[in-house]
Motif scaffolding. Structure first.
Motif, PDB file in Angstrom:
ATOM      1  N   LEU A  74       0.947  -1.200   0.020  1.00 34.08           N
ATOM      2  CA  LEU A  74       0.133  -0.261  -0.084  1.00 34.08           C
ATOM      3  C   LEU A  74       0.985   1.421  -0.031  1.00 34.08           C
ATOM      4  O   LEU A  74       0.680   2.073  -0.598  1.00 34.08           O
ATOM      5  N   MET A  75       1.911   1.252   0.783  1.00 31.99           N
ATOM      6  CA  MET A  75       2.797   2.514   0.848  1.00 31.99           C
ATOM      7  C   MET A  75       3.596   2.718  -0.493  1.00 31.99           C
ATOM      8  O   MET A  75       3.584   3.725  -0.988  1.00 31.99           O
ATOM      9  N   ALA A  76       3.718   1.717  -0.962  1.00 32.17           N
ATOM     10  CA  ALA A  76       4.621   1.770  -2.459  1.00 32.17           C
ATOM     11  C   ALA A  76       3.597   2.204  -3.450  1.00 32.17           C
ATOM     12  O   ALA A  76       3.841   3.106  -4.473  1.00 32.17           O
ATOM     13  N   ARG A  77       2.276   1.722  -3.549  1.00 32.98           N
ATOM     14  CA  ARG A  77       1.429   2.155  -4.505  1.00 32.98           C
ATOM     15  C   ARG A  77       0.832   3.566  -4.331  1.00 32.98           C
ATOM     16  O   ARG A  77       0.692   4.414  -5.291  1.00 32.98           O
ATOM     17  N   ALA A  78       0.865   4.027  -2.903  1.00 36.54           N
ATOM     18  CA  ALA A  78       0.243   5.362  -2.705  1.00 36.54           C
ATOM     19  C   ALA A  78       1.403   6.244  -2.872  1.00 36.54           C
ATOM     20  O   ALA A  78       1.208   7.366  -2.553  1.00 36.54           O
ATOM     21  N   HIS A  79       2.888   6.043  -3.011  1.00 35.80           N
ATOM     22  CA  HIS A  79       3.767   6.729  -3.005  1.00 35.80           C
ATOM     23  C   HIS A  79       3.833   7.565  -1.603  1.00 35.80           C
ATOM     24  O   HIS A  79       4.027   8.925  -1.917  1.00 35.80           O
ATOM     25  N   SER A  80       3.635   7.072  -0.390  1.00 36.92           N
ATOM     26  CA  SER A  80       3.322   7.721   0.800  1.00 36.92           C
ATOM     27  C   SER A  80       4.623   7.171   1.685  1.00 36.92           C
ATOM     28  O   SER A  80       4.760   6.158   1.677  1.00 36.92           O
ATOM     29  N   PRO A  81       5.041   8.305   2.282  1.00 38.40           N
ATOM     30  CA  PRO A  81       6.119   7.627   3.393  1.00 38.40           C
ATOM     31  C   PRO A  81       5.479   7.191   4.781  1.00 38.40           C
ATOM     32  O   PRO A  81       6.401   6.807   5.650  1.00 38.40           O
ATOM     33  N   LEU A  82       4.143   7.094   4.812  1.00 37.83           N
ATOM     34  CA  LEU A  82       3.353   6.509   6.047  1.00 37.83           C
ATOM     35  C   LEU A  82       2.161   6.152   5.610  1.00 37.83           C
ATOM     36  O   LEU A  82       1.593   6.577   4.514  1.00 37.83           O
ATOM     37  N   VAL A  83       1.643   5.220   6.347  1.00 32.67           N
ATOM     38  CA  VAL A  83       0.449   4.548   6.415  1.00 32.67           C
ATOM     39  C   VAL A  83      -0.297   4.418   7.630  1.00 32.67           C
ATOM     40  O   VAL A  83       0.212   4.026   8.822  1.00 32.67           O
ATOM     41  N   ALA A  84      -1.513   5.207   7.535  1.00 32.15           N
ATOM     42  CA  ALA A  84      -2.182   5.466   8.967  1.00 32.15           C
ATOM     43  C   ALA A  84      -2.711   4.029   9.414  1.00 32.15           C
ATOM     44  O   ALA A  84      -3.334   3.352   8.645  1.00 32.15           O
ATOM     45  N   VAL A  85      -2.875   3.938  10.487  1.00 35.61           N
ATOM     46  CA  VAL A  85      -3.209   2.436  11.201  1.00 35.61           C
ATOM     47  C   VAL A  85      -4.735   2.788  11.956  1.00 35.61           C
ATOM     48  O   VAL A  85      -4.743   3.753  12.765  1.00 35.61           O
ATOM     49  N   VAL A  86      -6.018   2.378  11.761  1.00 28.71           N
ATOM     50  CA  VAL A  86      -6.973   2.910  12.229  1.00 28.71           C
ATOM     51  C   VAL A  86      -7.652   1.591  12.805  1.00 28.71           C
ATOM     52  O   VAL A  86      -7.418   0.374  12.263  1.00 28.71           O
ATOM     53  N   GLU A  87      -8.509   1.728  13.877  1.00 28.97           N
ATOM     54  CA  GLU A  87      -9.282   0.753  14.291  1.00 28.97           C
ATOM     55  C   GLU A  87     -10.637   0.900  14.371  1.00 28.97           C
ATOM     56  O   GLU A  87     -11.086   2.217  14.967  1.00 28.97           O
ATOM     57  N   ARG A  88     -11.466   0.301  14.010  1.00 34.69           N
ATOM     58  CA  ARG A  88     -12.939   0.404  13.707  1.00 34.69           C
ATOM     59  C   ARG A  88     -13.678  -0.243  14.929  1.00 34.69           C
ATOM     60  O   ARG A  88     -13.386  -1.412  15.448  1.00 34.69           O
ATOM     61  N   ASP A  89     -14.659   0.614  15.649  1.00 38.53           N
ATOM     62  CA  ASP A  89     -15.449  -0.055  16.767  1.00 38.53           C
ATOM     63  C   ASP A  89     -16.848   0.365  16.512  1.00 38.53           C
ATOM     64  O   ASP A  89     -17.170   1.538  16.917  1.00 38.53           O
ATOM     65  N   GLY A  90     -17.519  -0.626  15.828  1.00 37.30           N
ATOM     66  CA  GLY A  90     -18.755  -0.325  15.319  1.00 37.30           C
ATOM     67  C   GLY A  90     -18.861   0.981  14.226  1.00 37.30           C
ATOM     68  O   GLY A  90     -17.962   0.887  13.363  1.00 37.30           O
TER      69      GLY A  90
END
Length: 152
Positions: free
Chosen positions: A114-130
């Protein structure tokens, strides 16, 4: 190793925050990118520092590098004025892409791809609760590289 284990706390700003404060955050913390959340604290944008720098450079210098070579120090002193009175949302480049986001159980290769495809130096990590989503942190390219090739 999961995204939850790789994620680190990462400073972020809101779309409504002051652009000057956001620029200072980026500079003072030596961040590779600005992580921007919306009014609901959901990832809104991840903008590499180079794109934000480009927002401060005069248009003529972007179009013609030769013209950029004649910028004087006095003109550089005027750069901070470009941010005065702007919100982060107003400062961001017009072309905004969906920020790369993964869930806490994403694997190393999923994050890397995902990081490579998006050309982004970071990827956000999110947690879904409902219907609520919480920002856990971010996986930076440096942290990911440590995991992929080893090192301290």
């Amino acid at each position: 190793m999961s995204a939850r284990e790789l994620a680190e706390p990462y400073p972020f700003v809101s779309t409504d925050d002051d652009a000057t404060d956001a620029a200072l955050l980026l500079a003072e913390h030596h961040l590779p990118a600005l992580l921007v959340v919306d009014s609901d604290d959901q990832p809104y944008a991840i903008v590499p520092g180079s794109q934000l720098v480009g927002q401060l450079v005069p248009e003529y210098a972007l179009e013609d590098p030769v013209l950029g070579s004649v910028i004087t120090d006095q003109e550089l002193d005027e750069v901070p004025e470009k941010l005065t009175g702007l919100t982060v949302a107003e400062w961001l480049p017009r072309r905004r892409f969906q920020p790369p986001v993964v869930g806490p159980d994403a694997g190393v290769l999923q994050i890397a791809a995902l990081m490579a495809r998006a050309h982004s130096p970071l990827v956000a990590v999110v947690e879904r609760d409902g219907d609520r989503t919480r920002l856990v942190g971010a996986v930076t390219a440096a942290r990911l590289m440590q995991r992929l090739i080893g090192g301290s």
